[in-house]
Scaffold this active site. Structure first.
Site, mmCIF file in Angstrom:
data_model
loop_
_atom_site.group_PDB
_atom_site.id
_atom_site.type_symbol
_atom_site.label_atom_id
_atom_site.label_comp_id
_atom_site.label_asym_id
_atom_site.label_seq_id
_atom_site.Cartn_x
_atom_site.Cartn_y
_atom_site.Cartn_z
ATOM 1 N N SER A 163 0.859 -1.186 0.000
ATOM 2 C CA SER A 163 0.000 0.000 0.000
ATOM 3 C C SER A 163 0.890 1.230 0.000
ATOM 4 C CB SER A 163 -0.901 0.013 1.238
ATOM 5 O OG SER A 163 -1.560 1.264 1.378
ATOM 6 N N TYR A 176 -1.447 0.063 10.468
ATOM 7 C CA TYR A 176 -1.645 -0.462 9.114
ATOM 8 C C TYR A 176 -0.477 -0.085 8.213
ATOM 9 C CZ TYR A 176 -3.583 -0.984 4.426
ATOM 10 O OH TYR A 176 -3.768 -1.317 3.100
ATOM 11 N N LYS A 180 2.195 -2.650 6.176
ATOM 12 C CA LYS A 180 2.407 -2.617 4.730
ATOM 13 C C LYS A 180 3.821 -2.150 4.393
ATOM 14 C CE LYS A 180 -1.477 -4.190 3.274
ATOM 15 N NZ LYS A 180 -1.532 -5.485 2.555
#
Length: 277
Positions: A163, A176, A180
């Site tokens: 991401s 998060y 990633k």
């Protein structure tokens, strides 16, 4: 839910086995086998749909939601292999089931992932552990399980779904983004290690994508920029990763430009990210 076909028996000793061709292509007349995680919805389901259209892949589909995964399998002609990848044991069972079904995995598309948004101080240890287990641990464990077979055959494809949050960092998504971001040096390190083996690694880094991802994390996407792209656009990038030679693909590609600003003028980048992010 659609029942998975019975496992194929392994070739008898001394039987002729069609050798794989260079560059990850199987022998003529045999379709390549791809294992797609996170295939019950979102990007994983879009990848399954896109690859099924060409008729060149045997699809092994993994997800936690058995009903939705079965529907995707029915629609694409794939084989549903439901499994929770939050533990090493779940990853091991998936790899074993995939190899028992097709006796080889020519490509792994690691699309399974969890999201969470909010202040990091509001996250519980259980939620942090779950994100790390699925977004990082499952990728590392699955690659560890399927990669030796690819290296032995001298061909294979690893496509990891990262991401842009992991590249730049995003306010309200610290955990998060960290999970990633961990895939960036992992993919880069594997490229050095696998040089000359016939196994290719590509990291696909989407920006926001119009999928149920935001509903699953229970926080809607509210930023005015960048706008979410369709999941099919990311699926097209995954297909490119499975056939081309690029080591990294950003979707949309213009989102790679902020990385240049971040590298050349980090203070300016942070000011802009604080204002617009």
């Amino acid at each position: 839910m659609r029942a998975s076909p019975a496992p194929r028996s392994s070739p008898a000793a001394g039987a002729d086995v069609a050798p794989s061709c260079a560059g990850g292509r199987p022998a003529p007349g045999r379709r390549r086998v791809v294992l797609i995680t996170g295939a019950s919805s979102g990007i994983g389901a879009a990848v399954a749909s896109r690859l099924s259209a060409g008729g060149r892949w045997e699809l092994l589909l993994n997800g936690r939601d058995e009903e939705r995964l079965g529907a995707v399998a029915d629609r694409t002609g794939g084989v549903a292999l439901p499994m929770d990848l939050a533990t090493p044991e779940g990853c091991r069972k998936l790899a074993e089931a995939a190899l028992a079904r097709e006796d080889r995995i020519d490509a792994l598309v690691a699309a399974a992932g969890l999201g969470w948004a909010g202040a990091y101080t509001d996250m519980t240890p259980a939620v942090v552990n779950r994100l790390v287990s699925v977004n990082v641990g499952a990728v590392l464990h699955l690659v560890n399980l399927v990669l030796p077979h690819m290296v032995t055959r001298g061909s294979g494809r690893l496509v990891l779904l990262g991401s842009v949050a992991g590249r730049f960092g995003v306010r309200g998504e610290a955990a998060y983004a960290a999970t990633k971001g961990a895939l960036i040096p992992f993919a880069e390190s594997l490229r050095y290690e696998l040089r000359g083996t016939g196994v290719h690694v590509c990291l696909v880094q989407p920006g926001p994508v119009d999928t149920p991802f935001f509903a699953h994390r229970h926080t809607p996407y509210t930023r005015s920029w960048p706008r979410p792209v369709p999941a099919g656009r990311v699926a097209a990038a995954v297909e490119e990763a499975l056939t081309g030679r690029r080591g990294e693909i950003t979707v949309p590609r213009w989102l790679g430009a902020p990385g240049l600003v971040q590298g050349l003028a980090p203070h300016l980048f942070r000011r802009l990210a604080t204002r617009f992010g």
